[in-house]
Design a protein around this motif. Structure first.
Motif, PDB file in Angstrom:
ATOM      1  N   GLY A   1      35.879  41.574 -67.660  1.00  0.00           N
ATOM      2  CA  GLY A   1      34.958  42.425 -66.909  1.00  0.00           C
ATOM      3  C   GLY A   1      34.597  41.874 -65.550  1.00  0.00           C
ATOM      4  N   HIS A   2      34.869  40.582 -65.333  1.00  0.00           N
ATOM      5  CA  HIS A   2      34.563  39.963 -64.046  1.00  0.00           C
ATOM      6  C   HIS A   2      35.744  39.921 -63.083  1.00  0.00           C
TER       7      HIS A   2
ATOM      8  N   SER B   1      37.732  47.593 -60.911  1.00  0.00           N
ATOM      9  CA  SER B   1      37.068  48.822 -61.362  1.00  0.00           C
ATOM     10  C   SER B   1      37.906  50.057 -61.071  1.00  0.00           C
TER      11      SER B   1
ATOM     12  N   THR C   1      39.947  51.443 -64.278  1.00  0.00           N
ATOM     13  CA  THR C   1      39.194  51.639 -65.511  1.00  0.00           C
ATOM     14  C   THR C   1      38.924  53.130 -65.662  1.00  0.00           C
TER      15      THR C   1
ATOM     16  N   ALA D   1      34.397  47.925 -63.999  1.00  0.00           N
ATOM     17  CA  ALA D   1      35.067  46.918 -64.825  1.00  0.00           C
ATOM     18  C   ALA D   1      34.105  46.114 -65.697  1.00  0.00           C
ATOM     19  N   THR D   2      32.821  46.101 -65.362  1.00  0.00           N
ATOM     20  CA  THR D   2      31.875  45.346 -66.200  1.00  0.00           C
ATOM     21  C   THR D   2      31.735  45.979 -67.588  1.00  0.00           C
ATOM     22  N   HIS D   3      32.280  47.157 -67.777  1.00  0.00           N
ATOM     23  CA  HIS D   3      32.270  47.800 -69.093  1.00  0.00           C
ATOM     24  C   HIS D   3      33.416  47.327 -69.981  1.00  0.00           C
ATOM     25  N   LEU D   4      34.316  46.481 -69.423  1.00  0.00           N
ATOM     26  CA  LEU D   4      35.446  45.955 -70.189  1.00  0.00           C
ATOM     27  C   LEU D   4      35.063  44.698 -70.953  1.00  0.00           C
ATOM     28  N   SER D   5      35.663  44.528 -72.116  1.00  0.00           N
ATOM     29  CA  SER D   5      35.462  43.294 -72.885  1.00  0.00           C
ATOM     30  C   SER D   5      36.687  43.039 -73.758  1.00  0.00           C
TER      31      SER D   5
ATOM     32  N   GLU E   1      36.562  49.281 -73.522  1.00  0.00           N
ATOM     33  CA  GLU E   1      35.714  49.693 -72.408  1.00  0.00           C
ATOM     34  C   GLU E   1      34.667  50.625 -73.005  1.00  0.00           C
TER      35      GLU E   1
END
Length: 178
Positions: free
Chosen positions: A54-55, A59, A62, A67-71, A82
């Motif tokens: 996510g870092h 974005s 996605t 992209a911070t919604h990715l893990s 996501e």
């Protein structure tokens, strides 16, 4: 003398930043993308950066636009997901998690997901002078009607952009180009 030092510095920096990506194979029913690069961090730190997707992932690539919604749940069977609002996408699942050594995902990235193809993305990390060598292999298989040879260059371009972002994130803590 100053010009010589600048030229030398640029030549030394080139192998670390130049993408050496390659569409190794591409046919209607399969594609193989490969890249190998030196990343100036320890193998454990590089692995941690990969998992912290996510870092570093863009974005722009996605579904949610963020992209911070990715893990990545870095264990066998873990989700590369996501999640946002009341929506979610399973981009893939973890096949192998060996911290500091290898992360393998079952993932048909982006538009490949709708093509009903199978993709295996492997990040292999080995100790190297001054850091770690990161080897990426992305093998995608499908029916001959999939036309994977036609999408291979685009998939390669996007994946190599992500690897550049990963490398910057691992080395500097920031994925964006300066």
């Amino acid at each position: 003398m100053r010009a010589s030092v600048i030229v030398l510095f640029c030549l030394m920096a080139l192998p670390c930043t130049a993408a050496r990506a390659e569409v190794k194979e591409a046919a209607a029913d399969h594609l193989l993308l490969q890249d190998s690069r030196t990343v100036r961090v320890a193998p454990d730190r590089l692995y941690a950066a990969i998992v912290d997707i996510g870092h570093w992932w863009s974005s722009d690539h996605t579904y949610s636009g963020d992209a911070t919604h990715l893990s990545i749940q870095a264990e066998a069977g873990g989700c590369f997901c996501e999640r946002w609002a009341n929506q979610s996408v399973a981009h893939g699942r973890v096949l192998m998690a060996a911290p500091g050594h290898r992360l393998r995902l079952d993932t048909a990235l982006g538009p490949l997901q709708a093509m009903a193809v199978q993709g295996v993305l492997t990040f292999t990390i080995k100790p190297a002078a001054g850091g770690a060598t990161l080897q990426l292999d992305y093998l995608v298989n499908g029916a001959s009607s999939s036309g994977l040879d036609k999408v291979a260059p685009g998939v390669n371009e996007v994946l190599m952009q992500q690897l550049q972002r990963l490398q910057r994130f691992a080395e500097t803590g920031k994925a964006e180009a300066p």
